[in-house]
Design a protein around this motif. Structure first.
Motif, mmCIF file in Angstrom:
data_model
loop_
_atom_site.group_PDB
_atom_site.id
_atom_site.type_symbol
_atom_site.label_atom_id
_atom_site.label_comp_id
_atom_site.label_asym_id
_atom_site.label_seq_id
_atom_site.Cartn_x
_atom_site.Cartn_y
_atom_site.Cartn_z
ATOM 1 N N SER A 117 0.773 -1.138 0.195
ATOM 2 C CA SER A 117 -0.098 -0.002 0.077
ATOM 3 C C SER A 117 0.708 1.268 0.107
ATOM 4 O O SER A 117 0.420 2.260 -0.807
ATOM 5 C CB SER A 117 -0.960 0.043 1.260
ATOM 6 N N THR A 118 1.912 1.291 0.809
ATOM 7 C CA THR A 118 2.742 2.663 1.033
ATOM 8 C C THR A 118 3.536 2.885 -0.550
ATOM 9 O O THR A 118 3.520 3.990 -0.946
ATOM 10 C CB THR A 118 3.704 2.581 2.007
ATOM 11 N N ILE A 129 1.197 8.833 10.806
ATOM 12 C CA ILE A 129 -0.087 8.368 10.507
ATOM 13 C C ILE A 129 -0.022 6.471 10.748
ATOM 14 O O ILE A 129 -0.947 6.106 11.325
ATOM 15 C CB ILE A 129 -0.985 8.417 9.287
ATOM 16 N N ARG A 130 0.904 6.138 9.912
ATOM 17 C CA ARG A 130 0.784 4.421 9.890
ATOM 18 C C ARG A 130 1.246 4.295 11.413
ATOM 19 O O ARG A 130 0.674 3.251 11.984
ATOM 20 C CB ARG A 130 1.741 4.050 8.952
ATOM 21 N N ASP A 131 2.153 5.034 12.151
ATOM 22 C CA ASP A 131 2.451 4.580 13.705
ATOM 23 C C ASP A 131 1.341 4.530 14.368
ATOM 24 O O ASP A 131 1.065 3.850 15.326
ATOM 25 C CB ASP A 131 3.518 5.423 13.945
ATOM 26 N N LEU A 132 0.527 5.654 14.114
ATOM 27 C CA LEU A 132 -0.636 5.987 15.043
ATOM 28 C C LEU A 132 -1.672 4.673 14.826
ATOM 29 O O LEU A 132 -2.312 4.209 15.733
ATOM 30 C CB LEU A 132 -1.197 7.147 14.583
ATOM 31 N N LEU A 133 -1.845 4.388 13.671
ATOM 32 C CA LEU A 133 -3.052 3.331 13.279
ATOM 33 C C LEU A 133 -2.303 1.965 13.882
ATOM 34 O O LEU A 133 -3.195 1.084 14.296
ATOM 35 C CB LEU A 133 -2.907 3.270 11.699
ATOM 36 N N ASP A 134 -0.998 1.671 13.946
ATOM 37 C CA ASP A 134 -0.549 0.641 14.226
ATOM 38 C C ASP A 134 -0.866 0.512 15.828
ATOM 39 O O ASP A 134 -1.213 -0.686 16.377
ATOM 40 C CB ASP A 134 0.835 0.301 14.143
ATOM 41 N N LEU A 174 -3.478 2.164 17.280
ATOM 42 C CA LEU A 174 -5.013 2.287 17.783
ATOM 43 C C LEU A 174 -5.902 0.893 17.101
ATOM 44 O O LEU A 174 -6.856 0.684 17.629
ATOM 45 C CB LEU A 174 -5.502 3.501 16.995
ATOM 46 N N MET A 175 -5.408 0.300 16.111
ATOM 47 C CA MET A 175 -6.190 -0.571 15.562
ATOM 48 C C MET A 175 -6.358 -1.850 16.197
ATOM 49 O O MET A 175 -7.768 -2.341 16.236
ATOM 50 C CB MET A 175 -5.598 -1.315 14.057
ATOM 51 N N VAL A 220 -9.266 -0.660 18.255
ATOM 52 C CA VAL A 220 -10.496 -0.570 17.538
ATOM 53 C C VAL A 220 -11.190 -2.139 17.296
ATOM 54 O O VAL A 220 -12.438 -2.330 17.280
ATOM 55 C CB VAL A 220 -10.158 -0.025 16.234
ATOM 56 N N GLU A 221 -10.081 -3.069 16.939
ATOM 57 C CA GLU A 221 -10.550 -4.296 16.640
ATOM 58 C C GLU A 221 -11.202 -5.351 17.722
ATOM 59 O O GLU A 221 -11.800 -6.469 17.650
ATOM 60 C CB GLU A 221 -9.718 -5.008 15.745
#
Length: 77
Positions: free
Chosen positions: A14-15, A45-50, A52-53, A56-57
């Protein structure tokens, strides 16, 4: 797995796809410094998603609350 296909050119990851398309369409900065700043923001942003996900899941309420408390203490004080 995302895949970009343009004729005989195939690109996965994706990146790599995002960077390719941004460069192709003029959205990747006007110079190397701007491109580096864009990479910095995308990485953040990718670090943050890593971080938070997994929260979330998570489906179990007690585990989710434990994760929320840890996130609040370690990442969002």
């Amino acid at each position: 797995l995302p895949i970009l296909v343009e004729g005989d050119f195939k690109l996965s990851q994706s990146t790599a796809i995002l960077k390719y398309l941004a460069k192709k369409h003029g959205y990747y900065g006007d110079n190397d410094r701007e491109a580096a700043r864009i990479d910095e923001y995308v990485g953040a942003i990718r670090d943050l998603l890593d971080v938070l996900m997994p929260y979330v899941e998570e489906q179990r309420p007690e585990k989710k609350e434990e994760m929320r408390m840890k996130l609040a203490a370690e990442h969002f004080p």
